[in-house]
Design an enzyme around this catalytic site. Structure first.
Site, PDB file in Angstrom:
ATOM      1  N   ALA A  70      40.860  38.832  44.749  1.00 12.95           N
ATOM      2  CA  ALA A  70      40.350  40.197  44.731  1.00 12.95           C
ATOM      3  C   ALA A  70      39.810  40.443  43.329  1.00 12.95           C
ATOM      4  O   ALA A  70      40.225  39.780  42.366  1.00 12.95           O
ATOM      5  CB  ALA A  70      41.482  41.167  45.057  1.00 12.95           C
ATOM      6  N   GLY A 115      43.406  36.654  46.827  1.00 13.38           N
ATOM      7  CA  GLY A 115      42.686  37.087  48.021  1.00 13.38           C
ATOM      8  C   GLY A 115      41.795  35.986  48.600  1.00 13.38           C
ATOM      9  O   GLY A 115      41.476  36.008  49.786  1.00 13.38           O
ATOM     10  N   GLU A 118      44.024  33.893  50.621  1.00 14.63           N
ATOM     11  CA  GLU A 118      44.368  34.712  51.796  1.00 14.63           C
ATOM     12  C   GLU A 118      43.206  34.767  52.792  1.00 14.63           C
ATOM     13  O   GLU A 118      43.416  34.740  54.002  1.00 14.63           O
ATOM     14  CB  GLU A 118      44.768  36.126  51.336  1.00 14.63           C
ATOM     15  CG  GLU A 118      46.106  36.117  50.595  1.00 14.63           C
ATOM     16  CD  GLU A 118      46.407  37.432  49.885  1.00 14.63           C
ATOM     17  OE1 GLU A 118      45.545  37.912  49.124  1.00 14.63           O
ATOM     18  OE2 GLU A 118      47.495  37.991  50.093  1.00 14.63           O
ATOM     19  N   GLU A 138      49.320  36.475  42.163  1.00 14.95           N
ATOM     20  CA  GLU A 138      49.541  37.924  42.056  1.00 14.95           C
ATOM     21  C   GLU A 138      50.755  38.299  41.217  1.00 14.95           C
ATOM     22  O   GLU A 138      50.702  39.242  40.427  1.00 14.95           O
ATOM     23  CB  GLU A 138      49.674  38.557  43.451  1.00 14.95           C
ATOM     24  CG  GLU A 138      48.370  38.654  44.224  1.00 14.95           C
ATOM     25  CD  GLU A 138      48.030  37.393  45.003  1.00 14.95           C
ATOM     26  OE1 GLU A 138      48.698  36.353  44.788  1.00 14.95           O
ATOM     27  OE2 GLU A 138      47.100  37.442  45.815  1.00 14.95           O
TER      28      GLU A 138
HETATM   29  N1  DAK Z   1      38.208  39.115  39.590  1.00 15.88           N
HETATM   30  C1  DAK Z   1      37.185  39.463  38.794  1.00 15.88           C
HETATM   31  N2  DAK Z   1      36.473  38.588  38.062  1.00 15.88           N
HETATM   32  C2  DAK Z   1      36.834  37.310  38.109  1.00 15.88           C
HETATM   33  C3  DAK Z   1      37.919  36.861  38.909  1.00 15.88           C
HETATM   34  C4  DAK Z   1      38.608  37.831  39.686  1.00 15.88           C
HETATM   35  N3  DAK Z   1      39.620  37.520  40.530  1.00 15.88           N
HETATM   36  N4  DAK Z   1      38.041  35.525  38.744  1.00 15.88           N
HETATM   37  C5  DAK Z   1      37.077  35.147  37.882  1.00 15.88           C
HETATM   38  N5  DAK Z   1      36.341  36.230  37.495  1.00 15.88           N
HETATM   39  C6  DAK Z   1      35.234  36.261  36.567  1.00 15.88           C
HETATM   40  C7  DAK Z   1      35.714  36.100  35.142  1.00 15.88           C
HETATM   41  O1  DAK Z   1      36.154  37.328  34.643  1.00 15.88           O
HETATM   42  C8  DAK Z   1      34.448  35.598  34.457  1.00 15.88           C
HETATM   43  O2  DAK Z   1      33.575  36.709  34.249  1.00 15.88           O
HETATM   44  P1  DAK Z   1      32.719  36.838  32.890  1.00 15.88           P
HETATM   45  O3  DAK Z   1      33.727  36.817  31.794  1.00 15.88           O
HETATM   46  O4  DAK Z   1      31.818  35.620  32.883  1.00 15.88           O
HETATM   47  O5  DAK Z   1      31.984  38.124  33.049  1.00 15.88           O
HETATM   48  C9  DAK Z   1      33.804  34.727  35.517  1.00 15.88           C
HETATM   49  O6  DAK Z   1      34.390  35.123  36.766  1.00 15.88           O
HETATM   50  C10 DAK Z   1      34.110  33.246  35.334  1.00 15.88           C
HETATM   51  O7  DAK Z   1      35.513  33.097  35.215  1.00 15.88           O
HETATM   52  P2  DAK Z   1      36.223  32.379  33.954  1.00 15.88           P
HETATM   53  O8  DAK Z   1      35.383  32.507  32.735  1.00 15.88           O
HETATM   54  O9  DAK Z   1      37.601  32.864  33.903  1.00 15.88           O
HETATM   55  O10 DAK Z   1      36.158  30.863  34.441  1.00 15.88           O
HETATM   56  P3  DAK Z   1      37.184  29.715  34.079  1.00 15.88           P
HETATM   57  O11 DAK Z   1      36.562  28.452  34.578  1.00 15.88           O
HETATM   58  O12 DAK Z   1      37.581  29.762  32.641  1.00 15.88           O
HETATM   59  O13 DAK Z   1      38.485  30.024  34.965  1.00 15.88           O
HETATM   60  C11 DAK Z   1      39.676  30.698  36.953  1.00 15.88           C
HETATM   61  C12 DAK Z   1      38.420  30.012  36.364  1.00 15.88           C
HETATM   62  C13 DAK Z   1      39.471  30.817  38.468  1.00 15.88           C
HETATM   63  C14 DAK Z   1      40.916  29.808  36.703  1.00 15.88           C
HETATM   64  C15 DAK Z   1      39.882  32.078  36.289  1.00 15.88           C
HETATM   65  O14 DAK Z   1      38.630  32.813  36.391  1.00 15.88           O
HETATM   66  C16 DAK Z   1      40.947  32.901  36.919  1.00 15.88           C
HETATM   67  O15 DAK Z   1      42.144  32.665  36.694  1.00 15.88           O
HETATM   68  N6  DAK Z   1      40.536  33.921  37.675  1.00 15.88           N
HETATM   69  C17 DAK Z   1      41.447  34.897  38.238  1.00 15.88           C
HETATM   70  C18 DAK Z   1      42.178  34.310  39.408  1.00 15.88           C
HETATM   71  C19 DAK Z   1      43.182  35.267  39.971  1.00 15.88           C
HETATM   72  O16 DAK Z   1      44.154  35.661  39.303  1.00 15.88           O
HETATM   73  N7  DAK Z   1      42.958  35.626  41.182  1.00 15.88           N
HETATM   74  C20 DAK Z   1      43.857  36.482  41.953  1.00 15.88           C
HETATM   75  C21 DAK Z   1      43.377  37.858  41.837  1.00 15.88           C
HETATM   76  S1  DAK Z   1      44.617  38.961  42.456  1.00 15.88           S
HETATM   77  C22 DAK Z   1      46.672  43.970  47.525  1.00 15.88           C
HETATM   78  C23 DAK Z   1      45.445  43.558  47.960  1.00 15.88           C
HETATM   79  C24 DAK Z   1      44.869  42.435  47.448  1.00 15.88           C
HETATM   80  C25 DAK Z   1      45.500  41.712  46.480  1.00 15.88           C
HETATM   81  C26 DAK Z   1      46.716  42.145  46.044  1.00 15.88           C
HETATM   82  C27 DAK Z   1      47.314  43.258  46.551  1.00 15.88           C
HETATM   83  N8  DAK Z   1      47.278  45.156  48.086  1.00 15.88           N
HETATM   84  C28 DAK Z   1      46.667  45.836  49.138  1.00 15.88           C
HETATM   85  C29 DAK Z   1      48.666  45.427  47.776  1.00 15.88           C
HETATM   86  C30 DAK Z   1      44.864  40.540  45.939  1.00 15.88           C
HETATM   87  C31 DAK Z   1      45.069  40.178  44.699  1.00 15.88           C
HETATM   88  C32 DAK Z   1      44.323  39.088  44.068  1.00 15.88           C
HETATM   89  O17 DAK Z   1      43.541  38.387  44.660  1.00 15.88           O
END
Ligand code: DAK
Length: 264
Positions: A70, A115, A118, A138
């Site tokens: 997400a 997400g 998921e 998360e």
């Molecule tokens: N959201 C927003 N932007 C993201 C992103 C994300 N999840 N993942 C990557 N990006 C963006 C980065 O911010 C970066 O943007 P700029 O800085 O270039 O503007 C660009 O994509 C490239 O990413 P990185 O520079 O970080 O690239 P790396 O190769 O260094 O790293 C990575 C890749 C995938 C390991 C890293 O980007 C990363 O860790 N990303 C976040 C992954 C993450 O934590 N995903 C889970 C998100 S939480 C709920 C509903 C839904 C959810 C929860 C609750 N309720 C209803 C209760 C869902 C939650 C989630 O999905």
């Protein structure tokens, strides 16, 4: 391949009886913001209403990510009402894919996180490239998985493994994902879409109504006890006999000729 719908963040392509949904925000690693979820909802409408589509592939643009979760930037400042709305929208869209009356294959080139993992789990079948990576990060962001991760992951890999992955936020590679049953198949990244299309073709060759009823029987039957589950199966089995394709499939076999299913 024809582009049917091109929205800001989601593309819908069709080719014969196959629809391909591409999550297209490569600069944010295809992260799901609310616009993207709304657009997904729109393309699912279009697929649902198109009786020529028998199978669907969901993938992410580029080779780096399927969906990196997400959108954290959008989620960060949500208040509780907005967060609930975001969660309801995501859950609605994922559930629509899970219960869509057509099989859905996730083709996962790279990161499938939060997400994204998921979303892949809401699909019927998952094909991963050798570069794919999976995690539910998360808990490290101070939240629980919210798009079904706490429910679909244990159903796929067992409660113990799901708890390990969700509590530790550990990232698993494609080989490990295959070993634990999170994905069906791992292929080189260059052949990911060909492999997904090959599997889609094998599905499309069968009677679409039977495939739809198989999906329904598996989805509904695995949520209830065995006594009820076999009744669900019998009900769907019976429905096949209302279709022309049942007669065609069996007649073609007995006449030793190839079958010609009509989705009727
Ligand atoms: N959201 C927003 N932007 C993201 C992103 C994300 N999840 N993942 C990557 N990006 C963006 C980065 O911010 C970066 O943007 P700029 O800085 O270039 O503007 C660009 O994509 C490239 O990413 P990185 O520079 O970080 O690239 P790396 O190769 O260094 O790293 C990575 C890749 C995938 C390991 C890293 O980007 C990363 O860790 N990303 C976040 C992954 C993450 O934590 N995903 C889970 C998100 S939480 C709920 C509903 C839904 C959810 C929860 C609750 N309720 C209803 C209760 C869902 C939650 C989630 O999905």
């Amino acid at each position: 391949m024809q582009v049917d719908v091109e929205l800001k963040n989601v593309i819908l392509e069709t080719e014969g009886n196959l629809a391909t949904i591409i999550i297209n925000r490569p600069k944010a690693l295809n992260a799901l913001n609310s616009d993207t979820l709304r657009e997904l909802d729109i393309v699912i409408d279009s697929i649902e209403n198109n009786s020529e589509i028998y199978c669907v592939i969901v993938t992410g643009a580029g080779q780096k990510a399927f969906v990196a979760g997400a959108d954290i930037a959008e989620m960060k400042d949500l208040n509780s009402t907005e967060a609930e709305e975001f969660g309801l929208l995501g859950n609605k869209v994922f559930r629509r894919l899970e219960t869509l009356e057509k099989p859905v294959i996730a083709a996962i080139p790279g990161f499938a996180l939060g997400g994204g993992c998921e979303l892949a789990m809401a699909c019927d079948i998952r094909i991963a490239s050798e570069k794919a990576r999976f995690a539910q990060p998360e808990a490290g962001l101070g939240i629980t998985p919210g798009f079904g991760g706490t429910q679909r992951l244990p159903r796929l890999v067992g409660a113990g493994k799901a708890k390990e992955l969700i509590y530790t936020c550990a990232m698993v590679n494609a080989e490990e994902a295959l070993r634990i049953g999170l994905v069906n198949k791992v292929v080189p990244v260059e052949s990911l879409m060909d492999e997904a299309k090959k599997m889609a073709s094998s599905i499309i060759a069968n009677a679409p109504i039977a495939v739809k009823l198989c999906k329904d029987a598996i989805n509904r039957g695995t949520q209830v006890d065995m006594d009820l589950a076999i009744k669900v199966e019998a009900e769907d089995f019976g429905k096949c006999f209302d279709s022309e394709d049942q007669l065609e499939g069996m007649t073609a076999f007995l006449e030793k000729r190839s079958k010609n299913f009509q989705n009727r």
